[in-house]
Design a protein around this motif. Structure first.
Motif, PDB file in Angstrom:
ATOM      1  N   GLY A   5      52.792  60.767  89.534  1.00 35.44           N
ATOM      2  CA  GLY A   5      51.704  60.142  88.774  1.00 35.44           C
ATOM      3  C   GLY A   5      52.023  58.742  88.302  1.00 35.44           C
ATOM      4  O   GLY A   5      52.960  58.089  88.740  1.00 35.44           O
ATOM      5  N   GLY A   6      51.204  58.305  87.361  1.00 32.87           N
ATOM      6  CA  GLY A   6      51.376  56.980  86.788  1.00 32.87           C
ATOM      7  C   GLY A   6      50.868  56.969  85.363  1.00 32.87           C
ATOM      8  O   GLY A   6      50.149  57.868  84.925  1.00 32.87           O
ATOM      9  N   GLY A   7      51.230  55.973  84.603  1.00 33.64           N
ATOM     10  CA  GLY A   7      50.793  55.831  83.215  1.00 33.64           C
ATOM     11  C   GLY A   7      51.208  57.007  82.363  1.00 33.64           C
ATOM     12  O   GLY A   7      52.333  57.492  82.447  1.00 33.64           O
ATOM     13  N   THR A   8      50.262  57.502  81.529  1.00 38.71           N
ATOM     14  CA  THR A   8      50.591  58.629  80.647  1.00 38.71           C
ATOM     15  C   THR A   8      50.815  59.913  81.439  1.00 38.71           C
ATOM     16  O   THR A   8      51.529  60.796  80.991  1.00 38.71           O
ATOM     17  CB  THR A   8      49.488  58.855  79.592  1.00 38.71           C
ATOM     18  N   GLY A   9      50.190  60.012  82.619  1.00 40.82           N
ATOM     19  CA  GLY A   9      50.439  61.182  83.473  1.00 40.82           C
ATOM     20  C   GLY A   9      51.891  61.273  83.884  1.00 40.82           C
ATOM     21  O   GLY A   9      52.464  62.351  83.965  1.00 40.82           O
ATOM     22  N   ARG A  10      52.500  60.130  84.128  1.00 39.85           N
ATOM     23  CA  ARG A  10      53.912  60.112  84.491  1.00 39.85           C
ATOM     24  C   ARG A  10      54.765  60.570  83.309  1.00 39.85           C
ATOM     25  O   ARG A  10      55.757  61.278  83.488  1.00 39.85           O
ATOM     26  CB  ARG A  10      54.338  58.724  84.941  1.00 39.85           C
ATOM     27  N   LEU A  11      54.378  60.146  82.098  1.00 36.95           N
ATOM     28  CA  LEU A  11      55.133  60.567  80.906  1.00 36.95           C
ATOM     29  C   LEU A  11      55.086  62.081  80.742  1.00 36.95           C
ATOM     30  O   LEU A  11      56.099  62.714  80.437  1.00 36.95           O
ATOM     31  CB  LEU A  11      54.583  59.882  79.648  1.00 36.95           C
ATOM     32  N   TRP A  12      53.894  62.652  80.921  1.00 41.53           N
ATOM     33  CA  TRP A  12      53.774  64.106  80.795  1.00 41.53           C
ATOM     34  C   TRP A  12      54.539  64.827  81.901  1.00 41.53           C
ATOM     35  O   TRP A  12      55.169  65.852  81.676  1.00 41.53           O
ATOM     36  CB  TRP A  12      52.306  64.523  80.788  1.00 41.53           C
ATOM     37  N   ALA A  13      54.481  64.281  83.117  1.00 42.29           N
ATOM     38  CA  ALA A  13      55.222  64.881  84.233  1.00 42.29           C
ATOM     39  C   ALA A  13      56.721  64.822  83.985  1.00 42.29           C
ATOM     40  O   ALA A  13      57.456  65.774  84.284  1.00 42.29           O
ATOM     41  CB  ALA A  13      54.867  64.176  85.547  1.00 42.29           C
ATOM     42  N   THR A  14      57.182  63.714  83.394  1.00 40.98           N
ATOM     43  CA  THR A  14      58.609  63.595  83.070  1.00 40.98           C
ATOM     44  C   THR A  14      59.007  64.636  82.037  1.00 40.98           C
ATOM     45  O   THR A  14      60.018  65.327  82.183  1.00 40.98           O
ATOM     46  CB  THR A  14      58.930  62.177  82.552  1.00 40.98           C
ATOM     47  N   GLY A  15      58.191  64.761  80.982  1.00 42.93           N
ATOM     48  CA  GLY A  15      58.477  65.763  79.937  1.00 42.93           C
ATOM     49  C   GLY A  15      58.471  67.171  80.481  1.00 42.93           C
ATOM     50  O   GLY A  15      59.348  67.986  80.173  1.00 42.93           O
ATOM     51  N   ALA A  16      57.479  67.479  81.321  1.00 44.67           N
ATOM     52  CA  ALA A  16      57.414  68.812  81.927  1.00 44.67           C
ATOM     53  C   ALA A  16      58.609  69.049  82.840  1.00 44.67           C
ATOM     54  O   ALA A  16      59.178  70.147  82.868  1.00 44.67           O
ATOM     55  CB  ALA A  16      56.109  68.970  82.697  1.00 44.67           C
ATOM     56  N   GLY A  17      59.004  68.010  83.581  1.00 48.38           N
ATOM     57  CA  GLY A  17      60.174  68.136  84.456  1.00 48.38           C
ATOM     58  C   GLY A  17      61.436  68.405  83.672  1.00 48.38           C
ATOM     59  O   GLY A  17      62.264  69.228  84.066  1.00 48.38           O
ATOM     60  N   VAL A  18      61.586  67.730  82.527  1.00 47.97           N
ATOM     61  CA  VAL A  18      62.751  67.954  81.667  1.00 47.97           C
ATOM     62  C   VAL A  18      62.763  69.393  81.169  1.00 47.97           C
ATOM     63  O   VAL A  18      63.787  70.083  81.220  1.00 47.97           O
ATOM     64  CB  VAL A  18      62.756  66.958  80.480  1.00 47.97           C
ATOM     65  N   LEU A  19      61.621  69.863  80.697  1.00 45.42           N
ATOM     66  CA  LEU A  19      61.544  71.217  80.147  1.00 45.42           C
ATOM     67  C   LEU A  19      61.805  72.277  81.209  1.00 45.42           C
ATOM     68  O   LEU A  19      62.640  73.164  81.023  1.00 45.42           O
ATOM     69  CB  LEU A  19      60.177  71.434  79.493  1.00 45.42           C
ATOM     70  N   LEU A  20      61.113  72.167  82.350  1.00 48.05           N
ATOM     71  CA  LEU A  20      61.306  73.158  83.419  1.00 48.05           C
ATOM     72  C   LEU A  20      62.711  73.089  84.011  1.00 48.05           C
ATOM     73  O   LEU A  20      63.334  74.118  84.271  1.00 48.05           O
ATOM     74  CB  LEU A  20      60.255  72.960  84.509  1.00 48.05           C
ATOM     75  N   GLY A  21      63.209  71.878  84.218  1.00 45.38           N
ATOM     76  CA  GLY A  21      64.564  71.729  84.741  1.00 45.38           C
ATOM     77  C   GLY A  21      65.598  72.314  83.798  1.00 45.38           C
ATOM     78  O   GLY A  21      66.557  72.962  84.222  1.00 45.38           O
ATOM     79  N   GLY A  22      65.398  72.116  82.503  1.00 42.74           N
ATOM     80  CA  GLY A  22      66.314  72.674  81.505  1.00 42.74           C
ATOM     81  C   GLY A  22      66.302  74.194  81.514  1.00 42.74           C
ATOM     82  O   GLY A  22      67.348  74.840  81.431  1.00 42.74           O
ATOM     83  N   LEU A  23      65.113  74.780  81.628  1.00 41.65           N
ATOM     84  CA  LEU A  23      65.015  76.245  81.666  1.00 41.65           C
ATOM     85  C   LEU A  23      65.680  76.819  82.914  1.00 41.65           C
ATOM     86  O   LEU A  23      66.414  77.804  82.844  1.00 41.65           O
ATOM     87  CB  LEU A  23      63.546  76.670  81.595  1.00 41.65           C
ATOM     88  N   ILE A  24      65.432  76.201  84.054  1.00 47.84           N
ATOM     89  CA  ILE A  24      66.045  76.674  85.303  1.00 47.84           C
ATOM     90  C   ILE A  24      67.558  76.485  85.258  1.00 47.84           C
ATOM     91  O   ILE A  24      68.320  77.384  85.619  1.00 47.84           O
ATOM     92  CB  ILE A  24      65.421  75.942  86.514  1.00 47.84           C
ATOM     93  N   GLY A  25      68.011  75.319  84.791  1.00 47.36           N
ATOM     94  CA  GLY A  25      69.451  75.064  84.679  1.00 47.36           C
ATOM     95  C   GLY A  25      70.136  76.035  83.734  1.00 47.36           C
ATOM     96  O   GLY A  25      71.255  76.477  83.972  1.00 47.36           O
ATOM     97  N   SER A  26      69.436  76.397  82.665  1.00 48.21           N
ATOM     98  CA  SER A  26      69.981  77.367  81.709  1.00 48.21           C
ATOM     99  C   SER A  26      70.218  78.716  82.370  1.00 48.21           C
ATOM    100  O   SER A  26      71.254  79.347  82.172  1.00 48.21           O
ATOM    101  CB  SER A  26      69.019  77.519  80.527  1.00 48.21           C
ATOM    102  N   GLU A  27      69.251  79.156  83.168  1.00 46.76           N
ATOM    103  CA  GLU A  27      69.392  80.441  83.850  1.00 46.76           C
ATOM    104  C   GLU A  27      70.534  80.421  84.853  1.00 46.76           C
ATOM    105  O   GLU A  27      71.269  81.393  84.991  1.00 46.76           O
ATOM    106  CB  GLU A  27      68.075  80.837  84.533  1.00 46.76           C
ATOM    107  N   ILE A  28      70.699  79.304  85.559  1.00 44.42           N
ATOM    108  CA  ILE A  28      71.815  79.187  86.513  1.00 44.42           C
ATOM    109  C   ILE A  28      73.136  79.245  85.755  1.00 44.42           C
ATOM    110  O   ILE A  28      74.058  79.964  86.146  1.00 44.42           O
ATOM    111  CB  ILE A  28      71.693  77.898  87.339  1.00 44.42           C
TER     112      ILE A  28
END
Length: 157
Positions: free
Chosen positions: A46-69
């Protein structure tokens, strides 16, 4: 300003994911590593604020998956220890240490069973267990009793 918002979302997500009570060091490393990779992946969408939300969601989901690993790696240590403990209680002579080592983490330890005795019709053995994680050795003492299915169950530690 947009960069600041992206960083704020990322930090908030990492702090929420990182608040895991009882998490081991491998789980914490997995959480942070996953959050970083997820944030990087999300920042390409995405771009603009959509990119910010995608980044935040990526951080959250990546953190959850990394935690399980990371948590599963901690489980691997416990599985090595459990398998060797069962073997020691079943087969090792009294006073003979049975060692275990997780080649992936480098953690290791030993189980030393004592002579079997009967307690209320069940065969039991006391044992000493050592665990070395990151150069720090801990020692524990416990008792296990044979179950009707032939396995050994820890009755106190």
């Amino acid at each position: 300003m947009k960069v600041f918002k992206g960083l704020a979302i990322g930090l908030l997500a990492v702090s929420l994911v990182g608040c895991q009570e009882g998490a081991g060091p491998k789980q914490n490393i997995g959480t942070v590593g996953g959050a970083v990779l997820g944030g990087l992946a999300g920042s390409t969408i995405g771009g603009g604020t959509g990119r910010l939300w995608a980044t935040g969601a990526g951080v959250l989901l990546g953190g959850l998956i990394g935690s399980e690993i990371g948590k599963s790696l901690d489980r691997a240590d416990r599985q090595y220890m459990s398998d060797r403990t069962q073997y020691a209680l079943e087969s090792a002579p009294s006073g003979q240490a049975v060692e275990w080592r997780n080649p992936d983490s480098g953690h290791y330890g030993s189980v030393t069973p004592q002579k079997a005795y009967q307690d209320n019709g069940s065969y039991c053995r006391e044992y000493t267990q050592t665990v070395n994680i990151g150069g720090k050795t801990e020692r524990a003492y416990g008792t296990a009793c044979r179950q009707p299915d032939g396995s050994w169950q820890i009755v106190n530690q």
